[in-house]
Design an enzyme around this catalytic site. Structure first.
Site, PDB file in Angstrom:
ATOM      1  N   GLY A  71       0.807  -1.215   0.000  1.00  0.00           N
ATOM      2  CA  GLY A  71       0.000   0.000   0.000  1.00  0.00           C
ATOM      3  C   GLY A  71       0.841   1.266   0.000  1.00  0.00           C
ATOM      4  O   GLY A  71       0.556   2.219  -0.729  1.00  0.00           O
ATOM      5  N   THR A  72       1.888   1.278   0.802  1.00  0.00           N
ATOM      6  CA  THR A  72       2.718   2.486   0.907  1.00  0.00           C
ATOM      7  C   THR A  72       3.338   2.834  -0.446  1.00  0.00           C
ATOM      8  O   THR A  72       3.294   3.988  -0.889  1.00  0.00           O
ATOM      9  CB  THR A  72       3.834   2.278   1.962  1.00  0.00           C
ATOM     10  N   GLN A 179      -7.891  -0.563   3.041  1.00  0.00           N
ATOM     11  CA  GLN A 179      -8.761  -1.136   4.088  1.00  0.00           C
ATOM     12  C   GLN A 179     -10.142  -1.517   3.582  1.00  0.00           C
ATOM     13  O   GLN A 179     -10.949  -2.041   4.358  1.00  0.00           O
ATOM     14  CB  GLN A 179      -8.889  -0.162   5.264  1.00  0.00           C
ATOM     15  N   SER A 199      -3.261  -3.505  -0.776  1.00  0.00           N
ATOM     16  CA  SER A 199      -2.142  -4.225  -0.158  1.00  0.00           C
ATOM     17  C   SER A 199      -2.603  -5.631   0.222  1.00  0.00           C
ATOM     18  O   SER A 199      -3.654  -5.796   0.853  1.00  0.00           O
ATOM     19  CB  SER A 199      -1.716  -3.452   1.100  1.00  0.00           C
ATOM     20  N   ALA A 200      -1.810  -6.641  -0.136  1.00  0.00           N
ATOM     21  CA  ALA A 200      -2.255  -8.035   0.050  1.00  0.00           C
ATOM     22  C   ALA A 200      -2.349  -8.454   1.515  1.00  0.00           C
ATOM     23  O   ALA A 200      -3.231  -9.225   1.883  1.00  0.00           O
ATOM     24  CB  ALA A 200      -1.303  -8.976  -0.684  1.00  0.00           C
ATOM     25  N   HIS A 201      -1.444  -7.923   2.371  1.00  0.00           N
ATOM     26  CA  HIS A 201      -1.407  -8.464   3.739  1.00  0.00           C
ATOM     27  C   HIS A 201      -2.590  -8.033   4.600  1.00  0.00           C
ATOM     28  O   HIS A 201      -2.763  -8.525   5.710  1.00  0.00           O
ATOM     29  CB  HIS A 201      -0.066  -8.155   4.431  1.00  0.00           C
ATOM     30  N   CYS A 325       0.904   1.856  12.427  1.00  0.00           N
ATOM     31  CA  CYS A 325       2.187   2.464  12.076  1.00  0.00           C
ATOM     32  C   CYS A 325       2.608   3.517  13.091  1.00  0.00           C
ATOM     33  O   CYS A 325       3.772   3.858  13.172  1.00  0.00           O
ATOM     34  CB  CYS A 325       2.116   3.096  10.693  1.00  0.00           C
TER      35      CYS A 325
HETATM   36  N1  PLP Z   1      -3.063   2.691   3.611  1.00  0.00           N
HETATM   37  C1  PLP Z   1      -3.851   2.259   4.609  1.00  0.00           C
HETATM   38  C2  PLP Z   1      -5.236   2.787   4.738  1.00  0.00           C
HETATM   39  C3  PLP Z   1      -3.355   1.322   5.529  1.00  0.00           C
HETATM   40  O1  PLP Z   1      -4.147   0.899   6.523  1.00  0.00           O
HETATM   41  C4  PLP Z   1      -2.031   0.858   5.379  1.00  0.00           C
HETATM   42  C5  PLP Z   1      -1.444  -0.071   6.374  1.00  0.00           C
HETATM   43  O2  PLP Z   1      -1.711   0.032   7.571  1.00  0.00           O
HETATM   44  C6  PLP Z   1      -1.266   1.322   4.305  1.00  0.00           C
HETATM   45  C7  PLP Z   1      -1.813   2.240   3.444  1.00  0.00           C
HETATM   46  C8  PLP Z   1       0.130   0.840   4.075  1.00  0.00           C
HETATM   47  O3  PLP Z   1       0.104  -0.429   3.466  1.00  0.00           O
HETATM   48  P1  PLP Z   1       1.407  -1.373   3.477  1.00  0.00           P
HETATM   49  O4  PLP Z   1       1.537  -1.878   4.866  1.00  0.00           O
HETATM   50  O5  PLP Z   1       1.095  -2.457   2.495  1.00  0.00           O
HETATM   51  O6  PLP Z   1       2.548  -0.546   3.035  1.00  0.00           O
END
Ligand code: PLP
Length: 388
Positions: A71-72, A179, A199-201, A325
């Site tokens: 996701g990031t 989400q 994001s897959a996880h 995070c």
């Molecule tokens: N965006 C949202 C809304 C998230 O909840 C998260 C992870 O907590 C992310 C982005 C980041 O995703 P990733 O952990 O795959 O980098």
């Protein structure tokens, strides 16, 4: 000690079917998908089948799916890529105050390097108004990035309405759907966004893989250079096993969504009701009607969320205070604050995010433990005694 995991918005365990689907691609079909020999060709076929499957589940074309590391990265790619594609002009971008840091910090970084930035405030249920968005758009606006479902509260935005406002002014629209993916049934073509991050996880797939949906024809600067992988959008040898895992995870999520949604709605409704019956001085944060089925965010008056988190952890229950995070930081959640929750109350917020392995039978234990721990912490809280 029995362990109860109620932090599925932070991450989820890999689904056994996902693990099985990935296994052959570590040691048997291990080729580099860019190699021309048979080892490579087999990996390529599997990778493209995964992409096709994802595209048909999400309602887009296969060549609009770009695999990323999560996701990031998808958020960074969408936001920096769009702004830098317009580097020859003034750039203005719009986001919201309740975004994940992957979006907020990326926007702030661009603002520190010359872009103008507007951060929209939500109402007290966490909803961003299309009217506010309309008013914020200027002739320099190149991108709007507003999340689909919030990671802390689960509140769902009307993305189609917001994207329509952006498009009426010729502005690109990105949504962080990390989400909502696998939790609510949407098709990208109905949302009508230009970019969308997954994001897959977060949906029982492996960590370290995600995707960016990129509408065909969208002008985006490439962030990582090297080979011509991922339609020349992201250089680097493809992560074939994980791409297979992401496709399988999405397939399972869509297959089981109706049943899981009903089950989780029942469970979170019962949980919320029991909390209200047994604990006073609690406040639900976020829109309780428009939310993903697994997430309940509650603030407990006169105590700190972090203390509740630690007490529950000692009893085997895993929850989160604020977004994962930023856990460990003592500041109240930026999401709750943006929604107008007073700092002292926001400080006491806990996110309970249920998942596939959560069972209704566990609720009694969670409620009992909460009643005891909240009572114990409040008995030591001068704030609580002063209120009484
Ligand atoms: N965006 C949202 C809304 C998230 O909840 C998260 C992870 O907590 C992310 C982005 C980041 O995703 P990733 O952990 O795959 O980098």
């Amino acid at each position: 000690m029995k362990r109860i995991y109620l932090d599925h918005n932070a991450t989820t365990p890999v689904h056994p079917e996902v693990f099985e689907a990935m296994k052959p691609y570590f040691m048997d079909t291990f080729g580099n998908a860019s190699s021309t020999h048979e080892f490579g060709r087999k990996a390529r076929v599997a990778l493209e089948q995964a992409r096709e499957k994802i595209a048909s589940l999400l309602g887009c074309k296969a060549d609009e799916v770009i695999f990323t590391s999560g996701g990031t990265e998808s958020d960074n790619m969408a936001i920096k890529g769009t702004v830098w594609a317009n580097a020859d002009q003034k750039t203005h971008l719009i986001t919201s105050a309740i975004e994940h840091h992957a979006v907020l910090e990326t926007c702030k970084y661009l603002a520190a390097h010359g872009s103008a930035l507007t951060i929209l405030q939500p109402d007290n249920l966490g909803i961003i108004s299309p009217d506010d968005l309309h008013k914020a758009i200027t002739k320099d606006t190149v991108l709007v990035s507003i999340m689909h479902a919030n990671n802390e509260t689960g509140t769902i935005q009307d993305i189609a309405a917001l994207a329509k406002v952006a498009h009426e002014s010729g502005v690109l629209f990105h949504t962080d759907a990390v989400q909502s993916a696998g939790k609510i049934p949407y098709k990208i073509n109905q949302l009508d966004v230009d970019m969308l991050s997954i994001s897959a996880h977060k949906l029982y797939g492996p960590k370290g893989i995600g995707l960016l949906y990129l509408r065909k024809g969208t002008n985006l600067v490439q962030l990582s250079h090297g080979g011509s992988h991922e339609f020349k959008r992201r250089a680097g040898t493809e992560n074939v096993p994980s791409a297979i895992g992401l496709a399988k995870a999405l397939e399972i999520a869509y297959r089981d969504m109706e049943m899981e949604t009903a089950r989780l709605n029942r469970m979170t409704a019962k949980f919320a009701e029991q909390l209200q019956v047994h604990i006073d001085g609690i406040h639900f944060i976020g829109d309780q009607q428009k939310r993903v089925p697994n997430t309940i965010n509650v603030a407990f008056e006169a105590i700190e969320g972090e203390s509740i988190l630690l007490s529950l952890d000692m009893k085997g229950i895993a929850v989160s205070s604020g977004s994962a995070c930023t856990s460990g930081a003592t500041e109240p959640s930026h999401v709750a604050l943006a929604m107008g929750v007073k700092p002292e109350l926001a400080q006491g917020a806990i996110r309970f995010s249920f998942g596939r392995h959560s069972e209704e039978a566990d609720l009694d234990f969670v409620i009992d433990t909460l009643v005891k721990e909240v009572g114990r912490l409040r008995s030591m809280s001068p704030l609580y005694r002063a209120k009484k």
